[in-house]
Every structure is written in structure tokens, then in C-alpha cells.
Design an enzyme around this catalytic site. Sequence first.
Site, mmCIF file in Angstrom:
data_model
loop_
_atom_site.group_PDB
_atom_site.id
_atom_site.type_symbol
_atom_site.label_atom_id
_atom_site.label_comp_id
_atom_site.label_asym_id
_atom_site.label_seq_id
_atom_site.Cartn_x
_atom_site.Cartn_y
_atom_site.Cartn_z
ATOM 1 N N ASP A 107 0.803 -1.230 0.000
ATOM 2 C CA ASP A 107 0.000 0.000 0.000
ATOM 3 C C ASP A 107 0.837 1.283 0.000
ATOM 4 O O ASP A 107 0.342 2.345 0.394
ATOM 5 C CB ASP A 107 -0.954 0.006 1.203
ATOM 6 C CG ASP A 107 -2.248 -0.751 0.912
ATOM 7 O OD1 ASP A 107 -2.574 -0.939 -0.279
ATOM 8 O OD2 ASP A 107 -2.933 -1.142 1.865
ATOM 9 N N ASP A 165 -6.669 -4.412 -3.709
ATOM 10 C CA ASP A 165 -6.255 -3.054 -3.319
ATOM 11 C C ASP A 165 -4.995 -2.603 -4.061
ATOM 12 O O ASP A 165 -4.789 -1.410 -4.301
ATOM 13 C CB ASP A 165 -5.952 -2.961 -1.807
ATOM 14 C CG ASP A 165 -6.872 -3.798 -0.943
ATOM 15 O OD1 ASP A 165 -7.400 -4.803 -1.436
ATOM 16 O OD2 ASP A 165 -7.042 -3.456 0.224
#
Length: 390
Positions: A107, A165
Site C-alpha cells: 500500500d 487493493d
Amino acid sequence: MADAEMNRIWAAETWKRMEEKLHRSLLKNGDKILYTIDKNGDGEDRYTERPSCWINGFWPGILWQLYQGTGDGGRKALYAEHAKRMEKMLDKALFETEEGFEGLHHDVGFMWVPTSAASYRLTKDPASRRRALVAANYLASRWNPDGGFLTAWNSKEKEGWSIIDTMMNLSLLYWASEETGYERFARIADLHAEKTMNNAVRPDGSVIHILHYDVRTGEALESFGGQGYGVGSSWSRGQAWAIYGFMVSYLGTGRQEYLDTAKRVAHYFLANAAQSGYVPHVDFRSPEEPVLYDSTAGAIAASGMLMLAEAVPELEKGLYRNGALLMLKALEKECCDFSEDTDLILSKGAEAYRYRAQKYIVYGDYYYLEALGRLCGRGIFSTGSDGSGR
Ligand code: GLY
């Protein structure tokens, strides 16, 4: 007055209301990085303390959006000053803590695109460019060349795991290629997107959160429900990441199949969001009880659909634009809190189905503000989070 003009005015007014509240929150909180407000739980506001927390980029990213969109010079300077200090605080995750690189993950795009890439784009700060490039190199290092995917999280057992994601984090790699001229960053992003398109998007447009691949062959072995209800379910924020994330890859590569995939997931999203008045449930395939919403999924999907509307031919635009507006207006009515009681605005966010909790979460505000900016031309693309380089 034409509908388009009325919607632009609505978006500009709502953007301004957000600016006023978020400005107050900044004055109240200084350099604390906002994360969630658990209004109905323990009542405590939470700030991110762990430097490597994936959410750390959103609050400074909101400040860069406000910087770009506000008409007030004094505020602009204030937003830039705080955003730059918070960006520097993230150096702990890159360079300064014991957990260092060990604490980082897939991320890093969420962390350094809304902070460093935005700062560099808006102020040309060379230190910001350096940080974003370090983060891009870190993300590229998670590439598994045999399996053909970017690895999520860190642990030997999860070495074959890849999650939806990550599609959002690819914007950092497209940015790095554009910035340096090296094709290899964008190439990794493209290959990862292709693998995800072929394995994580189901024929009906729903999306798998976690896929476990064989690390040597890249064969998809099993899937997990992750932050959604369970195996085979449909976590709404994951669907939203897919709409937006495939648009990022379409803009980064020009490949039509990424645009088509974003459209397929958007159709599925809109059909499901309509079942609950356009405020999406946390998971589109979960039991009727408990009723749990995720406003953040609606905000992310709306922003992604507005990107989609920009990319398709004229006669297709209405579906995505009107779909985004239906969600944004439903969120305004059902979730937006402009009172002085809380620091954040969008209520009814959910971190994951299993927590059964409804919260204000900073990335809900971040993408809601971004979507409004796209509609009214304020702060538009200020964060570079669409990977388009514009
Ligand atoms: N890590 C991304 C999410 O929770 O949606």
C-alpha cells in the site's frame, strides 16, 4: 438551468462545506494525522501512530486537495506547510524506524502518491520526488517474476497472496515511469493489472479480494473473503478499488481491456448499490442482517466512475456520471456530517465486515472530496492519484 450546471453548483457548494469543516479540523488537530472517528463505539478519535500505516497519506492528501481548490492564499500556505510536515513524518516508515522496510507493504502508493507525488507536482520539491521514487522502487521490489504479480503484505506464508487493493497502488509505478523515463515501473504495473484482470474479476463483474497464487507458476490456487463477508463474497470497497484501479491502468497504458473491465465492475457496483439506496453495503453478498454500510466504497466508486465518464464516448458518459451523482447525493443525505461534533465528515464507513463497526474514516472524506473536485473543477487531479500525470 441545465442539469449539468445544477450538479456543478451542488458539487462546488458541497466542496466548500467540506473545506470549511476540514479546515476547522486541521486547526484543532495540528499535525496529527486523522484516521477514524468511532462515534458510536468508544467515542475516541483515532490518529495514526504507526508510521507505516497504509492510511497515513490520506489526511495530508486532503490538505493538498484543499491547497489546489481553495481560493484563499493564506489557507493555501497553511495546507502546504502541514502537508509537508506530515509527509516528512512518513520518513520514519521509509528510513528511520526499526521496523523500516519490514513494516512496509503493497500500500505504499496510498501513502506516497497523495503526499510526495502530489507535493512534487504542486510545488516541485525535489525531496518529495525522491521519497516517491524510493517508495516506487520499494513497490517494484515486490514483483514476483515467476508468478507475475505484486506480493501483498509480508510473511513467508503469505508470499503468494495478491489483493485487489494493489490495483490502486499501481499509480505510483505509472508515475515513476513518467517521471524517470524508465519503462520498467509501468511494465510491472501493466503485468500485475493483466494478471488481476484475468484472475480476480469474475465474469459478472464482481471481484475477489485476496487471491493465493503459486509463487513459482502463478497458478491461482484459492481465494479468501478478506475484508468482506467470506469466500465467494463481494467486498464493496474491493469492487470500488477495482473500478478506480483499472481506470488507473487504462490511463497508464491505453489498453482497452482495462477500460472494459472498469466498466464491467462499475455496472455490477451500480446494480448492487441501487439495492440499498446508493449507499453501498460493506459486502454485496452478505446476509440481510446485520445491515452494515460502507460509505467509503461509494465515494471511491463515484470518483472512479467520474474518471470512466471522462474516458468513454459521449453517448456512454451519462451512465457513469449519473451513477456517480446518485451515489454522491445519497452519501450527502445519509452520511455527511457537517457539524462541529466530529473532525471527519463521512459517517457509516467500515474498515472490514468482521469488525461489524460503522465509523468515519479519513479515506471516505478523501475520495468524496476528490469526486466533488472532478465535478466542479476544484482540486481536480490534485493528488495525481489517477495516475494520469495531468
Ligand atoms: N488496504 C485497503 C483497504 O482497507 O481498503
